[in-house]
Structures are given as C-alpha cells and as structure tokens.
Design a protein around this motif. Structure first.
Motif, PDB file in Angstrom:
ATOM      1  N   VAL A  67       0.882  -1.169   0.000  1.00  0.00           N
ATOM      2  CA  VAL A  67       0.000   0.000   0.000  1.00  0.00           C
ATOM      3  C   VAL A  67       0.920   1.220   0.000  1.00  0.00           C
ATOM      4  O   VAL A  67       1.754   1.351   0.905  1.00  0.00           O
ATOM      5  CB  VAL A  67      -0.932   0.024   1.230  1.00  0.00           C
ATOM      6  N   PRO A  68       0.796   2.081  -0.997  1.00  0.00           N
ATOM      7  CA  PRO A  68       1.662   3.267  -1.027  1.00  0.00           C
ATOM      8  C   PRO A  68       1.467   4.130   0.215  1.00  0.00           C
ATOM      9  O   PRO A  68       0.342   4.265   0.725  1.00  0.00           O
ATOM     10  CB  PRO A  68       1.210   4.019  -2.282  1.00  0.00           C
ATOM     11  N   GLY A  69       2.549   4.717   0.694  1.00  0.00           N
ATOM     12  CA  GLY A  69       2.466   5.593   1.852  1.00  0.00           C
ATOM     13  C   GLY A  69       1.434   6.699   1.675  1.00  0.00           C
ATOM     14  O   GLY A  69       0.778   7.101   2.635  1.00  0.00           O
ATOM     15  N   ALA A  70       1.261   7.167   0.452  1.00  0.00           N
ATOM     16  CA  ALA A  70       0.289   8.239   0.184  1.00  0.00           C
ATOM     17  C   ALA A  70      -1.141   7.799   0.484  1.00  0.00           C
ATOM     18  O   ALA A  70      -2.020   8.637   0.686  1.00  0.00           O
ATOM     19  CB  ALA A  70       0.402   8.708  -1.268  1.00  0.00           C
ATOM     20  N   ASP A  71      -1.382   6.494   0.531  1.00  0.00           N
ATOM     21  CA  ASP A  71      -2.723   5.976   0.814  1.00  0.00           C
ATOM     22  C   ASP A  71      -2.952   5.701   2.298  1.00  0.00           C
ATOM     23  O   ASP A  71      -4.051   5.320   2.692  1.00  0.00           O
ATOM     24  CB  ASP A  71      -2.976   4.692   0.030  1.00  0.00           C
ATOM     25  N   LEU A  72      -1.916   5.861   3.121  1.00  0.00           N
ATOM     26  CA  LEU A  72      -2.032   5.628   4.559  1.00  0.00           C
ATOM     27  C   LEU A  72      -2.344   6.939   5.280  1.00  0.00           C
ATOM     28  O   LEU A  72      -1.735   7.968   4.989  1.00  0.00           O
ATOM     29  CB  LEU A  72      -0.737   5.028   5.112  1.00  0.00           C
ATOM     30  N   ARG A  73      -3.316   6.887   6.191  1.00  0.00           N
ATOM     31  CA  ARG A  73      -3.704   8.066   6.985  1.00  0.00           C
ATOM     32  C   ARG A  73      -3.309   7.816   8.437  1.00  0.00           C
ATOM     33  O   ARG A  73      -3.580   6.753   8.997  1.00  0.00           O
ATOM     34  CB  ARG A  73      -5.221   8.270   6.873  1.00  0.00           C
ATOM     35  N   GLN A  74      -2.691   8.805   9.057  1.00  0.00           N
ATOM     36  CA  GLN A  74      -2.242   8.646  10.434  1.00  0.00           C
ATOM     37  C   GLN A  74      -3.432   8.606  11.391  1.00  0.00           C
ATOM     38  O   GLN A  74      -4.316   9.460  11.344  1.00  0.00           O
ATOM     39  CB  GLN A  74      -1.296   9.780  10.827  1.00  0.00           C
ATOM     40  N   VAL A  75      -3.429   7.601  12.264  1.00  0.00           N
ATOM     41  CA  VAL A  75      -4.453   7.450  13.300  1.00  0.00           C
ATOM     42  C   VAL A  75      -4.024   8.214  14.543  1.00  0.00           C
ATOM     43  O   VAL A  75      -4.819   8.898  15.173  1.00  0.00           O
ATOM     44  CB  VAL A  75      -4.666   5.959  13.637  1.00  0.00           C
ATOM     45  N   GLY A  76      -2.743   8.075  14.921  1.00  0.00           N
ATOM     46  CA  GLY A  76      -2.236   8.753  16.104  1.00  0.00           C
ATOM     47  C   GLY A  76      -1.009   8.053  16.646  1.00  0.00           C
ATOM     48  O   GLY A  76      -0.551   7.050  16.104  1.00  0.00           O
ATOM     49  N   ALA A  77      -0.497   8.611  17.739  1.00  0.00           N
ATOM     50  CA  ALA A  77       0.659   8.037  18.429  1.00  0.00           C
ATOM     51  C   ALA A  77       0.166   7.327  19.681  1.00  0.00           C
ATOM     52  O   ALA A  77      -0.710   7.828  20.391  1.00  0.00           O
ATOM     53  CB  ALA A  77       1.654   9.124  18.790  1.00  0.00           C
ATOM     54  N   PHE A  78       0.749   6.170  19.951  1.00  0.00           N
ATOM     55  CA  PHE A  78       0.377   5.359  21.101  1.00  0.00           C
ATOM     56  C   PHE A  78       1.635   5.167  21.940  1.00  0.00           C
ATOM     57  O   PHE A  78       2.600   4.562  21.481  1.00  0.00           O
ATOM     58  CB  PHE A  78      -0.233   4.035  20.634  1.00  0.00           C
ATOM     59  N   ASP A  79       1.611   5.728  23.148  1.00  0.00           N
ATOM     60  CA  ASP A  79       2.841   5.802  23.944  1.00  0.00           C
ATOM     61  C   ASP A  79       2.643   5.500  25.422  1.00  0.00           C
ATOM     62  O   ASP A  79       3.470   5.846  26.254  1.00  0.00           O
ATOM     63  CB  ASP A  79       3.482   7.170  23.787  1.00  0.00           C
ATOM     64  N   ALA A  80       1.568   4.815  25.765  1.00  0.00           N
ATOM     65  CA  ALA A  80       1.313   4.523  27.181  1.00  0.00           C
ATOM     66  C   ALA A  80       2.439   3.665  27.754  1.00  0.00           C
ATOM     67  O   ALA A  80       2.812   2.660  27.147  1.00  0.00           O
ATOM     68  CB  ALA A  80      -0.022   3.816  27.353  1.00  0.00           C
ATOM     69  N   PRO A  81       2.971   4.061  28.909  1.00  0.00           N
ATOM     70  CA  PRO A  81       3.955   3.192  29.560  1.00  0.00           C
ATOM     71  C   PRO A  81       3.335   1.817  29.800  1.00  0.00           C
ATOM     72  O   PRO A  81       2.155   1.702  30.136  1.00  0.00           O
ATOM     73  CB  PRO A  81       4.254   3.912  30.880  1.00  0.00           C
TER      74      PRO A  81
END
Length: 137
Positions: A67-81
């Motif tokens: 899947v080309p990067g241009a077709d990927l949409r960012q959901v968010g960052a997940f950083d819980a300890p």
C-alpha cells in the motif's frame, strides 16, 4: 512535582490498520512477546526512515500487501507506559481501506496473515485493540 531521572530507552515503531469490506488484516506473531497471538502488522522504524515509510514497509514484509504511503492516513501516536512488555515503545499507527480484501502472504516475523471480520476479532497483542478502535472512529 517529582521528576524521574532514570534513563529510559524509547523505541520507535509503526503499525497499520488495513481495512476491507468489514474486515481487518491481522498477522500471527512468530516471536515473543505474544508469540502465537494476533496483532496488527507493524514494527520498528529503521534509521533514516519515517514512521509512514516504516508502516508501508512492515505491511509489505509481514503480509505481502503493498500500500503506497500516500494511501495511509495517520491514526495517532500510542505511547502509554507498559504497552509493550519489552520496555518503552512509542508507535505511530496508520490506516487505509481497500475496496476488497487482497490475499495476504505471511512473511518476516509473521507466521500467518489473514483477514478477520470486525465483528469476530480474536484477542489482540499489545494495545492493538485500542489502536483498531481509534482507527474505526
């Protein structure tokens, strides 16, 4: 305010929520932690690589789906300890939707890859159920 001065190594990863016709693509982990459990395709961001490029690369390596990067949409960052038993991991998650499921081919550290109905998901490794829920919003 208390400040923790303990050095902490933070590892950078990317995950992909790939959707198609009411299904999500999952891989079966071949390595610990969570060996034998189902998870979203993803992995470490390599040096000199963006999380977007890593997400597209990991999807192709673990499931054989490009899947080309241009077709990927960012959901968010997940950083819980504590989200990963190996230590501190920060993951940037991406999503894409295909019109129909494409047959996956497990590779890299995945022992299997398959499409699961969103209405009948297995227990997921790490915090991947939270990532999937965020992508569905």
């Amino acid at each position: 305010m208390t400040t923790d001065t303990t050095d902490e190594t933070i590892r950078y990863t990317a995950d992909v929520v790939l959707l198609a016709a009411g299904h999500v693509l999952l891989i079966e982990r071949g390595w610990a932690p969570y060996k034998g459990c189902w998870a979203l395709p993803g992995g470490h961001v390599d040096g000199g690589e963006t999380s977007l490029a890593a997400a597209a690369r990991e999807l192709d390596e673990e499931a054989g789906i490009a899947v080309p990067g241009a077709d990927l949409r960012q959901v968010g960052a997940f950083d819980a300890p504590g989200r990963d038993p190996r230590g501190r991991y920060v993951s940037v998650a991406y999503t894409a939707t295909l019109p129909t499921p494409v047959p996956p081919t497990a590779g890299d550290d995945a022992t299997a890859a398959r499409w699961w109905p969103l209405s009948a998901l297995p227990d997921l490794a790490f915090d991947h159920a939270d990532i999937l829920a965020a992508a569905a919003r």
